[in-house]
Design an enzyme around this catalytic site. Structure first.
Site, short mmCIF file in Angstrom:
data_model
loop_
_atom_site.label_atom_id
_atom_site.label_comp_id
_atom_site.label_asym_id
_atom_site.label_seq_id
_atom_site.Cartn_x
_atom_site.Cartn_y
_atom_site.Cartn_z
N ALA A 63 23.78 -87.07 -51.66
CA ALA A 63 25.00 -87.32 -50.76
C ALA A 63 24.80 -86.61 -49.46
O ALA A 63 24.79 -87.19 -48.53
CB ALA A 63 26.22 -86.49 -51.48
N ALA A 64 24.04 -85.52 -49.60
CA ALA A 64 23.64 -84.89 -48.41
C ALA A 64 22.44 -85.69 -47.87
O ALA A 64 22.50 -85.51 -46.34
CB ALA A 64 23.03 -83.39 -48.82
N LYS A 65 21.63 -86.23 -48.18
CA LYS A 65 20.38 -86.90 -47.37
C LYS A 65 21.19 -88.16 -47.01
O LYS A 65 20.66 -88.77 -45.95
CB LYS A 65 19.38 -87.31 -48.42
CG LYS A 65 18.51 -86.08 -49.07
CD LYS A 65 17.75 -85.52 -47.84
CE LYS A 65 16.55 -84.57 -48.43
NZ LYS A 65 15.82 -83.88 -47.33
N ASN A 71 12.61 -81.23 -41.69
CA ASN A 71 12.03 -81.53 -43.00
C ASN A 71 12.56 -80.48 -43.99
O ASN A 71 12.44 -81.00 -45.26
CB ASN A 71 10.34 -81.37 -42.78
CG ASN A 71 9.78 -81.34 -44.04
OD1 ASN A 71 9.65 -82.16 -44.68
ND2 ASN A 71 9.60 -80.18 -44.22
N TYR A 126 22.37 -83.73 -53.91
CA TYR A 126 21.18 -83.97 -52.86
C TYR A 126 21.16 -85.54 -52.26
O TYR A 126 21.02 -85.67 -50.97
CB TYR A 126 19.77 -83.88 -53.82
CG TYR A 126 18.63 -84.36 -53.11
CD1 TYR A 126 17.97 -83.33 -52.47
CD2 TYR A 126 17.92 -85.46 -53.22
CE1 TYR A 126 16.63 -83.64 -51.79
CE2 TYR A 126 16.60 -85.86 -52.42
CZ TYR A 126 16.13 -84.95 -52.03
OH TYR A 126 15.07 -84.90 -51.30
N VAL A 169 17.34 -72.38 -42.23
CA VAL A 169 17.84 -73.59 -41.29
C VAL A 169 19.27 -73.73 -41.59
O VAL A 169 20.13 -74.13 -40.50
CB VAL A 169 17.18 -74.99 -41.58
CG1 VAL A 169 15.66 -74.84 -40.95
CG2 VAL A 169 17.33 -75.45 -43.04
N ILE A 210 6.67 -87.97 -53.58
CA ILE A 210 5.36 -87.54 -53.01
C ILE A 210 4.93 -86.26 -53.54
O ILE A 210 5.64 -85.29 -53.94
CB ILE A 210 5.67 -87.31 -51.36
CG1 ILE A 210 6.58 -88.43 -50.69
CG2 ILE A 210 4.42 -86.69 -50.69
CD1 ILE A 210 5.83 -89.31 -50.55
P1 NAP Z 1 8.55 -78.41 -50.73
O1 NAP Z 1 7.40 -78.69 -51.19
O2 NAP Z 1 9.73 -77.74 -51.37
O3 NAP Z 1 8.55 -77.87 -49.20
C1 NAP Z 1 9.69 -77.40 -48.65
C2 NAP Z 1 9.73 -76.24 -47.61
O4 NAP Z 1 10.84 -76.02 -46.95
C3 NAP Z 1 9.05 -74.79 -48.34
O5 NAP Z 1 8.15 -74.15 -47.72
C4 NAP Z 1 10.60 -74.23 -48.34
O6 NAP Z 1 10.37 -72.89 -48.27
C5 NAP Z 1 11.12 -74.73 -47.17
N1 NAP Z 1 12.46 -74.25 -47.18
C6 NAP Z 1 13.41 -74.60 -48.07
N2 NAP Z 1 14.74 -74.28 -47.81
C7 NAP Z 1 14.67 -73.73 -46.45
C8 NAP Z 1 15.37 -73.42 -45.50
N3 NAP Z 1 16.84 -72.91 -45.91
N4 NAP Z 1 15.16 -72.77 -44.52
C9 NAP Z 1 13.83 -73.16 -43.95
N5 NAP Z 1 12.89 -73.74 -44.86
C10 NAP Z 1 13.30 -73.88 -46.16
O7 NAP Z 1 9.19 -79.79 -50.51
P2 NAP Z 1 8.82 -81.20 -50.07
O8 NAP Z 1 8.47 -82.07 -51.24
O9 NAP Z 1 7.56 -80.94 -48.94
O10 NAP Z 1 9.88 -81.90 -49.18
C11 NAP Z 1 10.15 -81.91 -47.75
C12 NAP Z 1 11.31 -82.87 -47.42
O11 NAP Z 1 10.83 -84.10 -47.97
C13 NAP Z 1 12.66 -82.36 -48.08
O12 NAP Z 1 13.66 -82.46 -47.06
C14 NAP Z 1 12.65 -83.34 -49.34
O13 NAP Z 1 14.08 -83.43 -49.44
C15 NAP Z 1 12.28 -84.47 -48.84
N6 NAP Z 1 11.64 -85.37 -49.66
C16 NAP Z 1 10.78 -84.92 -50.57
C17 NAP Z 1 10.22 -86.01 -51.48
C18 NAP Z 1 9.12 -85.70 -52.57
O14 NAP Z 1 8.80 -86.32 -53.55
N7 NAP Z 1 8.37 -84.31 -52.37
C19 NAP Z 1 10.89 -87.12 -51.76
C20 NAP Z 1 11.75 -87.62 -50.95
C21 NAP Z 1 12.35 -86.58 -49.88
P3 NAP Z 1 10.27 -72.15 -49.72
O15 NAP Z 1 9.28 -72.74 -50.62
O16 NAP Z 1 10.25 -70.66 -49.50
O17 NAP Z 1 11.76 -72.48 -50.49
#
Ligand code: NAP
Length: 252
Positions: free
Chosen positions: A156-158, A89, A154, A67, A187
């Site tokens: 700051a970006a969010k 996402n 992180y 992305v 999560i």
């Molecule tokens: P995750 O388990 O790491 O899944 C994220 C997915 O995004 C992975 O499949 C990853 O691929 C993919 N990705 C990473 N960089 C990418 C890029 N440059 N282009 C395209 N795809 C990319 O994360 P998640 O916990 O589901 O998080 C999803 C969103 O929720 C994120 O924005 C995160 O910051 C936000 N969030 C999560 C939590 C939490 O507690 N889990 C809390 C607050 C916010 P790879 O595996 O190949 O890297």
């Protein structure tokens, strides 16, 4: 469709959705939820192995995409679009005190978490504006609103994503496009598991105790909020940030 032209509550029949980072975790739950609700879903993810497997299981399409690479994003959206719904996402995090981070870390974290959101949004917007309809849902974090010890860049970006979303809402209301954020708390996903592998049980306990509900959230609990924001019924909600975080920030 009802007499007023609205789909039934929770349905997205005929909608085309682009879900970034949809191969696992929260994005996978959103892709699954949207496909179950009748949407045609394109999963865009760096992970070119897991994406297609999930896509086949839920009746979606998967494409490999970084992305943060705006030219590639434009080409992919041109090839697979147009879209009615965009879920930004894809995200990455890093656990380090700010003084320990490098410019390379800043570029990587801001590149995926903020520039990636700009790139995908700019790629889908012209078709949404022409159609007079769009739903943009940006996955930010409670870290953006509360700050995060060990996650300054992180956060700051969010935080930038929240400000961007409010501006998008202002610029695009006249086109029938809404833009909202979801701010998850902790999560249960591979991202969180990786953080716990580094920070240990102490980090897990601290995250759980920061919520009023004293538990981790499930990806499906974020997906249901995204489904609502994407639905016809959420048409009067824009520029908002919806916390899905078990009451994080209310005192713990
Ligand atoms: P995750 O388990 O790491 O899944 C994220 C997915 O995004 C992975 O499949 C990853 O691929 C993919 N990705 C990473 N960089 C990418 C890029 N440059 N282009 C395209 N795809 C990319 O994360 P998640 O916990 O589901 O998080 C999803 C969103 O929720 C994120 O924005 C995160 O910051 C936000 N969030 C999560 C939590 C939490 O507690 N889990 C809390 C607050 C916010 P790879 O595996 O190949 O890297």
């Amino acid at each position: 469709m009802s007499a007023t032209g609205q789909r039934a509550f929770g349905r997205l029949d005929g909608r085309r959705a682009f879900v970034t980072g949809g191969a696992q975790g929260i994005g996978a739950a959103i892709a699954h939820g949207f496909a179950s609700a009748g949407a045609q879903v394109v999963i865009a993810d760096l992970d070119i192995a897991a994406g297609p497997l999930l896509a086949e299981r839920i009746g979606a399409r998967a494409i490999g995409l970084d992305v943060s690479d705006a030219a590639t994003v434009r080409a992919a959206v041109g090839q697979h679009g147009p879209f009615d719904i965009l879920v930004n996402n894809a995200g990455i995090d890093q656990h380090a005190f700010f003084t320990e981070t490098s410019e390379t870390d800043w570029a990587r974290l801001i590149g995926v978490n903020l520039v990636g959101v700009l790139a995908c949004t700019q790629a889908v917007l012209p078709a949404m504006q022409a159609a007079g309809f769009g739903r943009i849902i940006n996955i930010t974090s409670e870290a953006a609103r509360l700050g995060s010890k060990g996650g300054a860049v992180y956060s700051a970006a969010k935080g930038g994503v929240i400000a961007f979303t409010k501006s998008l809402a202002r610029e695009n209301a006249r086109f029938g496009i809404t833009a909202n954020c979801i701010a998850p708390g902790p999560i249960r996903t591979p991202m969180l598991e990786q953080a716990v592998a580094t920070g240990g049980e102490r980090l897990l306990r601290a995250m759980t105790e920061a919520t009023l509900l004293r538990r981790l959230g499930e990806p499906e609990e974020v997906a249901s909020a995204a489904l609502f924001l994407a639905s016809d019924q959420a048409g009067y909600i824009t520029g908002e940030t919806l916390g899905v975080s078990g009451g994080m920030g209310l005192g713990g």
